[in-house]
Each structure stands twice: as C-alpha cells, then as structure tokens.
Design a protein around this motif. Structure first.
Motif, PDB file in Angstrom:
ATOM      1  N   TRP A  47     -19.687  54.402  -6.363  1.00 50.49           N
ATOM      2  CA  TRP A  47     -19.036  55.324  -7.298  1.00 50.49           C
ATOM      3  C   TRP A  47     -18.897  56.666  -6.570  1.00 50.49           C
ATOM      4  O   TRP A  47     -19.696  57.575  -6.739  1.00 50.49           O
ATOM      5  CB  TRP A  47     -19.877  55.512  -8.562  1.00 50.49           C
ATOM      6  CG  TRP A  47     -19.965  54.307  -9.454  1.00 50.49           C
ATOM      7  CD1 TRP A  47     -19.798  53.000  -9.110  1.00 50.49           C
ATOM      8  CD2 TRP A  47     -20.260  54.309 -10.855  1.00 50.49           C
ATOM      9  NE1 TRP A  47     -19.974  52.192 -10.203  1.00 50.49           N
ATOM     10  CE2 TRP A  47     -20.259  52.969 -11.290  1.00 50.49           C
ATOM     11  CE3 TRP A  47     -20.539  55.316 -11.796  1.00 50.49           C
ATOM     12  CZ2 TRP A  47     -20.513  52.610 -12.613  1.00 50.49           C
ATOM     13  CZ3 TRP A  47     -20.795  54.958 -13.099  1.00 50.49           C
ATOM     14  CH2 TRP A  47     -20.777  53.615 -13.507  1.00 50.49           C
ATOM     15  N   GLU A  48     -17.850  56.745  -5.734  1.00 49.60           N
ATOM     16  CA  GLU A  48     -17.697  57.898  -4.851  1.00 49.60           C
ATOM     17  C   GLU A  48     -16.924  59.022  -5.517  1.00 49.60           C
ATOM     18  O   GLU A  48     -15.917  58.771  -6.178  1.00 49.60           O
ATOM     19  CB  GLU A  48     -16.935  57.485  -3.595  1.00 49.60           C
ATOM     20  CG  GLU A  48     -17.749  56.735  -2.588  1.00 49.60           C
ATOM     21  CD  GLU A  48     -16.892  56.360  -1.395  1.00 49.60           C
ATOM     22  OE1 GLU A  48     -17.204  56.837  -0.298  1.00 49.60           O
ATOM     23  OE2 GLU A  48     -15.920  55.620  -1.572  1.00 49.60           O
ATOM     24  N   ASP A  49     -17.342  60.248  -5.300  1.00 46.60           N
ATOM     25  CA  ASP A  49     -16.618  61.414  -5.799  1.00 46.60           C
ATOM     26  C   ASP A  49     -15.458  61.682  -4.844  1.00 46.60           C
ATOM     27  O   ASP A  49     -15.612  62.334  -3.829  1.00 46.60           O
ATOM     28  CB  ASP A  49     -17.548  62.624  -5.865  1.00 46.60           C
ATOM     29  CG  ASP A  49     -16.875  63.768  -6.607  1.00 46.60           C
ATOM     30  OD1 ASP A  49     -15.696  63.623  -6.980  1.00 46.60           O
ATOM     31  OD2 ASP A  49     -17.532  64.796  -6.807  1.00 46.60           O
ATOM     32  N   ASN A  50     -14.317  61.118  -5.193  1.00 50.03           N
ATOM     33  CA  ASN A  50     -13.188  61.084  -4.273  1.00 50.03           C
ATOM     34  C   ASN A  50     -11.931  60.995  -5.141  1.00 50.03           C
ATOM     35  O   ASN A  50     -11.747  60.016  -5.856  1.00 50.03           O
ATOM     36  CB  ASN A  50     -13.377  59.847  -3.384  1.00 50.03           C
ATOM     37  CG  ASN A  50     -12.188  59.556  -2.519  1.00 50.03           C
ATOM     38  OD1 ASN A  50     -11.120  60.141  -2.689  1.00 50.03           O
ATOM     39  ND2 ASN A  50     -12.372  58.631  -1.595  1.00 50.03           N
ATOM     40  N   ASN A  51     -11.096  62.019  -5.074  1.00 54.72           N
ATOM     41  CA  ASN A  51      -9.904  62.092  -5.928  1.00 54.72           C
ATOM     42  C   ASN A  51      -9.019  60.867  -5.870  1.00 54.72           C
ATOM     43  O   ASN A  51      -8.360  60.540  -6.841  1.00 54.72           O
ATOM     44  CB  ASN A  51      -9.052  63.311  -5.536  1.00 54.72           C
ATOM     45  CG  ASN A  51      -9.656  64.584  -6.059  1.00 54.72           C
ATOM     46  OD1 ASN A  51     -10.301  64.577  -7.108  1.00 54.72           O
ATOM     47  ND2 ASN A  51      -9.473  65.664  -5.338  1.00 54.72           N
ATOM     48  N   SER A  52      -8.983  60.208  -4.712  1.00 57.17           N
ATOM     49  CA  SER A  52      -8.063  59.081  -4.590  1.00 57.17           C
ATOM     50  C   SER A  52      -8.723  57.761  -4.976  1.00 57.17           C
ATOM     51  O   SER A  52      -8.102  56.713  -4.891  1.00 57.17           O
ATOM     52  CB  SER A  52      -7.514  59.002  -3.168  1.00 57.17           C
ATOM     53  OG  SER A  52      -8.568  58.973  -2.252  1.00 57.17           O
ATOM     54  N   ALA A  53      -9.965  57.801  -5.417  1.00 52.79           N
ATOM     55  CA  ALA A  53     -10.651  56.563  -5.777  1.00 52.79           C
ATOM     56  C   ALA A  53     -10.192  56.059  -7.145  1.00 52.79           C
ATOM     57  O   ALA A  53      -9.994  56.847  -8.070  1.00 52.79           O
ATOM     58  CB  ALA A  53     -12.157  56.783  -5.789  1.00 52.79           C
ATOM     59  N   ASP A  54      -9.995  54.750  -7.254  1.00 52.66           N
ATOM     60  CA  ASP A  54      -9.671  54.126  -8.534  1.00 52.66           C
ATOM     61  C   ASP A  54     -10.972  53.650  -9.159  1.00 52.66           C
ATOM     62  O   ASP A  54     -11.536  52.634  -8.744  1.00 52.66           O
ATOM     63  CB  ASP A  54      -8.716  52.961  -8.303  1.00 52.66           C
ATOM     64  CG  ASP A  54      -8.360  52.262  -9.606  1.00 52.66           C
ATOM     65  OD1 ASP A  54      -8.886  52.662 -10.662  1.00 52.66           O
ATOM     66  OD2 ASP A  54      -7.556  51.319  -9.556  1.00 52.66           O
TER      67      ASP A  54
HETATM   68  C1  LIG Z   1     -11.470  57.832  -0.854  1.00 54.52           C
HETATM   69  O1  LIG Z   1     -11.360  56.528  -1.378  1.00 54.52           O
HETATM   70  C2  LIG Z   1     -10.342  55.758  -0.768  1.00 54.52           C
HETATM   71  C3  LIG Z   1     -10.220  54.459  -1.527  1.00 54.52           C
HETATM   72  O2  LIG Z   1     -11.466  53.879  -1.771  1.00 54.52           O
HETATM   73  C4  LIG Z   1     -10.717  55.556   0.712  1.00 54.52           C
HETATM   74  O3  LIG Z   1      -9.707  54.808   1.351  1.00 54.52           O
HETATM   75  C5  LIG Z   1     -10.848  56.917   1.383  1.00 54.52           C
HETATM   76  O4  LIG Z   1     -11.305  56.758   2.709  1.00 54.52           O
HETATM   77  C6  LIG Z   1     -11.821  57.792   0.613  1.00 54.52           C
HETATM   78  N1  LIG Z   1     -11.802  59.145   1.160  1.00 54.52           N
HETATM   79  C7  LIG Z   1     -12.888  59.830   1.375  1.00 54.52           C
HETATM   80  C8  LIG Z   1     -12.719  61.212   1.875  1.00 54.52           C
HETATM   81  O5  LIG Z   1     -14.032  59.352   1.174  1.00 54.52           O
END
Ligand SMILES: *[C@@H]1O[C@H](CO)[C@@H](O)[C@H](O)[C@H]1NC(C)=O
Ligand SMILES: *[C@@H]1O[C@H](CO)[C@@H](O)[C@H](O)[C@H]1NC(C)=O
Length: 154
Positions: A47-54
């Motif tokens: 559960w990563e704090d990452n704007n592009s994560a779904d």
């Molecule tokens: C954010 O999440 C996306 C999809 O899981 C991954 O490809 C990308 O590397 C992540 N970016 C960071 C900065 O962690």
C-alpha cells in the motif's frame, strides 16, 4: 475547425479515466495503513503512498468494477502481535461510501473510547452488510453490545 479523434483514442481516454481508484479512498487507505502500523510498524508494504498507484490493486482491497469505489476490505491479521493492541477507530472507514464487506478479524483490536463512540462510528457505515470483528482483544461485554445492534442485524 474540429479535431476529429479516432475512436480508439476516445476509448483509451475513457479507459484511463475509469482506471485507478478514487483519490479520497486512496488517502483513506493510507490513513488505515498508518493506524495499523501505529507506533512503529512497517506492514502493508504494497500500500504505497504514490499518486500513480491504483489502490484497487492493493492486497485486501476490492473495488466495484465500474465505479472503482471500494466495496470490500479484507484486513485479516494485518496488525501483527509485535505492535500490541490496536484501538478500534471506525471513522477510518467512513470515506468508503460503497463498502459492504469489512473483515477486521485477528487484529488485536480493543475499544479505547466509550462503547457508544464506537457504536456511533460503526452505525455510519450504512452500506455495510458483513462486519467481522472476531478474534480480537475486546472484552466480551463490548463485543456483545456491538453484536447486539449491528452484527446480528445482518
Ligand atoms: C508508483 O506506482 C507505480 C505503479 O505501481 C510504479 O510503477 C511506480 O514505480 C511507482 N513510483 C514510485 C515513485 O514509487
Ligand atoms: C479516527 O480516525 C479519524 C479519521 O481518520 C481521525 O480523524 C481521528 O483522529 C481518529 N481518532 C483517533 C482517536 O485516532
């Protein structure tokens, strides 16, 4: 002059719009993660704090296919023993307007406030159909009172 887009471009745009989870729910999941890890845990690493994560792809999270809102959370044994008791704060789940299934079993949950506060918080989870609070550290009186008005209703 009109720019005529080929239909596959329109389709791709439409798909990218409904891809991903709702931002408010992504943030709410991160609040839950922080609460689970209070004070010094490092669990739920995906559960990563990452704007592009779904967040619909995160383990334990199930979203409605069309609306992308969270409908089920499987949080069985996410609070590990080394972190000790976990205070139940049902407000953490209020942002999930479509949540029907919530499994919080095996998490060392305790009531840290009044029972009424917890009951009031739980009563706001209006769409909830299944709530599993089994195998936690509640004393039986509290569990009984929650059971009485909520669990047995379904
Ligand atoms: C954010 O999440 C996306 C999809 O899981 C991954 O490809 C990308 O590397 C992540 N970016 C960071 C900065 O962690
Ligand atoms: C419970 O969760 C809500 C929503 O995240 C938060 O605002 C509140 O501070 C939390 N309460 C406690 C006692 O941690």
């Amino acid at each position: 002059m009109f720019l005529r887009l080929p239909s596959w471009v329109i389709l791709a745009l439409a798909m990218s719009r409904c891809h991903g989870c709702l931002e408010a729910e992504r943030l709410a999941l991160l609040h839950i993660k922080a609460s689970i890890n209070h004070h010094n845990g490092n669990y739920l690493p995906k559960w990563e704090d990452n704007n592009s994560a779904d967040c619909c792809d995160w383990p334990g999270v199930e979203c409605h296919k069309a609306t992308r809102s969270v409908i089920a959370l499987d949080l069985v044994y996410k609070r590990k023993y080394d972190l000790g008791d976990w205070c139940l704060n049902a407000s953490l789940f209020h942002p999930f307007k479509s949540l029907t299934n919530l499994d919080l079993s095996l998490n060392q949950l305790v009531i840290c406030t009044d029972d009424e506060v917890v009951e009031n918080q739980l009563s706001k989870l209006r769409n909830l159909e299944v709530l599993d609070l089994s195998d936690n550290n509640f004393d039986s009186r509290v569990l009984l009172s929650i059971n009485a008005w909520h669990l047995l209703e379904f």
